[in-house]
Write an enzyme that holds these catalytic residues in place. Structure first.
Site, mmCIF file in Angstrom:
data_model
loop_
_atom_site.group_PDB
_atom_site.id
_atom_site.type_symbol
_atom_site.label_atom_id
_atom_site.label_comp_id
_atom_site.label_asym_id
_atom_site.label_seq_id
_atom_site.Cartn_x
_atom_site.Cartn_y
_atom_site.Cartn_z
ATOM 1 N N LYS A 80 10.201 2.460 -4.413
ATOM 2 C CA LYS A 80 8.955 1.695 -4.321
ATOM 3 C C LYS A 80 8.924 0.596 -5.383
ATOM 4 O O LYS A 80 8.425 -0.498 -5.135
ATOM 5 C CB LYS A 80 7.744 2.624 -4.480
ATOM 6 C CG LYS A 80 7.540 3.573 -3.317
ATOM 7 C CD LYS A 80 6.296 4.437 -3.519
ATOM 8 C CE LYS A 80 6.109 5.417 -2.359
ATOM 9 N NZ LYS A 80 4.909 6.254 -2.533
ATOM 10 N N PHE B 43 0.834 -1.202 0.000
ATOM 11 C CA PHE B 43 0.000 0.000 0.000
ATOM 12 C C PHE B 43 0.865 1.245 0.000
ATOM 13 O O PHE B 43 1.851 1.328 0.750
ATOM 14 C CB PHE B 43 -0.886 0.066 1.251
ATOM 15 C CG PHE B 43 -1.917 -1.012 1.353
ATOM 16 C CD1 PHE B 43 -3.194 -0.832 0.841
ATOM 17 C CD2 PHE B 43 -1.624 -2.216 1.988
ATOM 18 C CE1 PHE B 43 -4.153 -1.829 0.963
ATOM 19 C CE2 PHE B 43 -2.578 -3.212 2.115
ATOM 20 C CZ PHE B 43 -3.846 -3.024 1.599
ATOM 21 N N ASP B 44 0.496 2.195 -0.819
ATOM 22 C CA ASP B 44 1.050 3.534 -0.636
ATOM 23 C C ASP B 44 0.369 4.108 0.609
ATOM 24 O O ASP B 44 -0.805 3.824 0.855
ATOM 25 C CB ASP B 44 0.753 4.399 -1.859
ATOM 26 C CG ASP B 44 1.263 5.823 -1.683
ATOM 27 O OD1 ASP B 44 2.432 5.986 -1.317
ATOM 28 O OD2 ASP B 44 0.467 6.762 -1.896
ATOM 29 N N LYS B 45 1.103 4.883 1.390
ATOM 30 C CA LYS B 45 0.520 5.392 2.639
ATOM 31 C C LYS B 45 -0.441 6.555 2.392
ATOM 32 O O LYS B 45 -1.624 6.479 2.695
ATOM 33 C CB LYS B 45 1.617 5.841 3.617
ATOM 34 C CG LYS B 45 1.050 6.403 4.940
ATOM 35 C CD LYS B 45 2.138 6.902 5.863
ATOM 36 C CE LYS B 45 2.617 8.278 5.485
ATOM 37 N NZ LYS B 45 1.678 9.365 5.819
#
Length: 769
Positions: free
Chosen positions: A632, A449-451
């Site tokens: 990422k 997940f991206d935050k």
């Protein structure tokens, strides 16, 4: 007794739709469209030219298309002063009829097995019943003494004509194009039965075959209509204000910048921004949100928003959504052919054509299986040379095996499930771009997940203002606001908003020569002194006093993002901000864990301490901080090596490279982002994290149904081939079993249309923003 009575000695044969090569066409929904209602302009160019020259039809009070069948949004605080008329205007009726006619035509063009004819869409089914009636009467009268034999024969020939009409038509068309239609083999079997004098058996074969096809097409049509229904979300006409006058125009004639009036409880005809009026809008048809979203006018109604990449949700409306109890005026920012719903329909149609891994496997299987069957059937025709039996018996056995080995159920088993799954997902506000993402989603072991904006609200709030070196809190906030209000950074906006709420005096000094320092902060001049506001990296070269550094580290341990403020050489304060986790995040992650997701990793550019603090609050397995976009990508690659199947969830924009490296890229809030719709494998149309468990649960259900269908279709073939070779089963039972298995796999797949994991009921309610 004439030869028709041989039915008593044999159960006759009906061939099953063998369409290994043609199945993709049979399932594909090709609603070709350049706009919401495709090519209307081209199809009706002349009539459009004439109508455009006429005076616009003034829309009567409350007129709305009958197509607006969605239930009105229930409002507790407001009610419409008067009901909206259900009677559409003449222009609305014409547009609606034109749209429906085009959709019917598009479906026929896009689906080779869906036939029109003298009885319209039901022609194939009616022909099958005529075939059955002719067969039944012909067989019945064959037992009546005194009835000439030619009467039964004439009825059997009639049954042959109606039962084999569409199969023969398809076979001839395919062969003329250089292809091969496996269904043609069923005609061969029926003709073979006639040559042997078993007219009744051949007629029964064609009756069951045509009836099975018709029922299969009817069942598959239900799934296709679930997707086609998306085209009816937007009304055909809009009430536009031009030169101070209201007139009703078709949505294809709307221009960028037009202002349209949205009546209470009516559908919104175009994508746009609200310029006048306030109220709630039901966005469920597009985003899947169960709670209506409050809308308000944009600050500058004269501004051109058509080129804006990011428009706040409270200002933006989508075509196909339903207005609440207030009158809204909306400025059009997209033409009908470029609206969110139009692009969604186009992508769903394209996605349905993309083959899943299982379908690719079945295609490869059929590629080798069909030639083997043909060789076997040919060999069985000459079995009389080896064993003591007449040619007629060998030929009959060969025809029985041909029917038994037809891979129709196998060919339709996966496409039917993929179509139903994609249709159900689209209804729930989830765009799945093909069979591969649908299947892969159900096999995930890990999710990254991206935050920011995914697990958190994406809206940092000012949480602490700590003055240093005898400066007052008021003065510290005044300097910070002076500098940050000239910056377009999201953290700057949060500092300004939070500080102004805390400040007693709203007057702030003036800042000059503001310069952003990428990734570290900002510098400016206030009252002739140099002011620096930024993270620790901005001040590393000159050093940070130990006591101040300790305070910063304590804040970061608690998940706060800290900003130091320095005037010339003296530090005058610390500001801290925090991106609040989404209320539903913890619940959603727990649901994912229950679904079998072993690893849930949060990827963020924030420092590791902030990442771990947020992770602790919401319950992710691991948190990886201090990551740039390229980091990422490496993180996703690392996960893919260890976990094999990994998804990346983000906004689909700055996370696009990482999504490309994941097994499945999932974008949130895609309804408002062109880039997200294009880059993601799966797009959650609404900004709803709780749609993720729904999508994964649906995928796992779809995978289960696909496996069931494969076992059913292969199992029936595996059982029937030896039974027909040994003579235990004749053509009749083979046809019934095979056609039955085809219908079973299709109706089994249709269960996906009713899938519901109850995610809307379980998730906690969001607070109003």
């Amino acid at each position: 007794m004439n030869k028709g009575a041989s039915l008593g000695r044999h159960l006759f044969k009906k061939s099953e739709p063998t369409r290994a090569e043609n199945t993709d066409k049979a399932v594909a929904l090709n609603i070709q469209q350049k706009s919401i209602y495709p090519d209307m302009e081209n199809k009706k160019k002349k009539s459009d030219t004439k109508s455009s020259a006429k005076k616009p039809v003034v829309r009567k009070e409350g007129s709305d298309s009958k197509e607006t069948k969605a239930k009105p949004v229930k409002e507790e605080t407001k009610t419409s002063s008067q009901p909206i008329s259900e009677k559409p205007s003449r222009k609305g009726k014409e547009a609606e009829k034109e749209k429906e006619a085009h959709l019917d035509h598009a479906e026929e063009e896009g689906h080779d097995h869906e036939h029109g004819g003298i009885f319209g869409k039901n022609t194939e089914m009616i022909f099958a019943f005529i075939c059955g009636a002719a067969l039944g009467i012909g067989f019945g009268i064959s037992f009546i003494d005194g009835v000439p034999e030619w009467a039964s024969l004439a009825l059997y020939i009639t049954a042959y004509f109606f039962g084999g009409f569409f199969t023969a038509k398809e076979a001839v068309e395919t062969i003329l194009k250089g292809g091969f239609e496996i269904d043609f083999l069923m005609l061969v079997a029926a003709i073979g039965a006639a040559i042997l004098g078993s007219w009744a058996e051949g007629a029964l074969l064609l009756f069951l075959f045509s009836l099975g096809h018709a029922m299969e097409h009817y069942a598959m049509g239900k799934a296709r209509k679930s997707i086609a229904a998306l085209t009816s979300l937007a009304p055909p006409t809009a009430l536009v204000v031009r030169d101070g006058k209201e007139s009703e125009v078709r949505i294809e004639d709307l221009q960028l910048g037009d202002v349209i009036i949205i009546k209470p409880n009516s559908k919104i005809p175009a994508d746009g921004v609200v310029v006048k009026g306030e109220g709630s809008v039901n966005q469920a048809p597009i985003t899947g949100e169960s709670v209506p979203v409050d809308k308000s006018p944009v600050p500058d109604a004269s501004k051109d928003y058509s080129a804006e990449k990011t428009i706040k949700p409270q200002f933006r409306v989508f075509a196909g959504t339903i207005n609440g109890a207030s009158v809204l005026e909306v400025k059009v920012i997209r033409e009908a052919k470029d609206s969110t719903i139009s692009r969604l329909i186009k992508m769903v149609n394209e996605a349905e054509k993309q083959k899943s891994p299982t379908q690719l496997f079945t295609d490869r299987f059929e590629k080798y299986f069909v030639p083997v069957v043909l060789v076997l059937v040919t060999a069985l025709c000459f079995a009389f040379l080896v064993i003591d039996e007449p040619f007629s018996k060998s030929f009959y056995r060969a025809m029985s095996v041909l029917v038994a080995a037809s891979p129709c159920a196998l060919a339709i088993s996966t496409p039917s499930a993929v179509l139903s799954g994609i249709a159900r997902a689209a209804r729930g506000g989830v765009l799945i771009k093909g069979g591969r993402p649908l299947e892969d989603l159900g096999e995930l072991n890990a999710i990254a997940f991206d935050k920011t904006g995914t697990l958190t609200e994406g809206k940092p709030q000012l949480t602490n203002v700590i003055p240093l070196n005898d400066i007052s809190e008021e003065e510290l906030m005044g300097i910070a606001v002076a500098v940050e209000k000239l910056s377009d950074h999201p953290l700057a906006e949060a500092i300004v908003k939070g500080a102004l709420e805390k400040m007693k005096k709203k007057s702030v000094p003036e800042a000059h020569n503001v310069k952003g320092i990428t990734g570290r902060g900002v510098q400016a001049e206030v009252n002739g002194k140099k002011v620096f506001i930024g993270n620790k990296a901005l001040f590393e070269k000159d050093g940070i006093p130990e006591d101040i550094l300790k305070q910063v580290e304590e804040l970061e341990k608690g998940g706060h993002t800290s900003m130091l403020v320095r005037v010339d050489k003296a530090f005058i304060g610390i500001l801290s901000l925090m991106d609040v986790p989404r209320e539903e995040a913890k619940h959603v992650l727990k649901e994912l864990e229950e679904l079998g997701i072993k690893k849930m990793i949060m990827l963020t550019g924030d420092n590791q301490q902030v990442a771990e603090a947020v992770a602790k609050q919401i319950g992710v397995t691991e948190a990886w901080g201090n990551l740039m976009p390229e980091d990422k990508v490496k993180a996703v690659q690392k996960l893919a090596k260890s976990e094999k199947m990994v998804a990346m969830v983000g906004d689909g924009v700055n996370d696009a490279p990482a999504m490309a490296k994941s097994t499945v890229g999932i974008a949130m809030g895609a309804a408002g982002s062109d880039v997200a719709l294009e880059t993601a494998d799966i797009a959650l149309m609404g900004d709803k994290l709780e749609s993720l468990p729904f999508a994964i649960g649906l995928s796992r259900k779809a995978r289960g149904i696909i496996k069931q269908n494969l076992w059913i279709s292969l199992g029936v073939v595996a059982a029937l081939i030896p039974l027909t070779i040994l003579g235990v089963a004749s053509i009749g039972p083979a046809v019934i079993a095979h056609e039955g298995s085809t219908l079973v796999v299709v109706f089994n797949a249709l269960r996906l249309l009713a899938y519901d994991n109850g995610h809307n009921k379980k998730a906690p309610k969001k607070r109003k923003k």
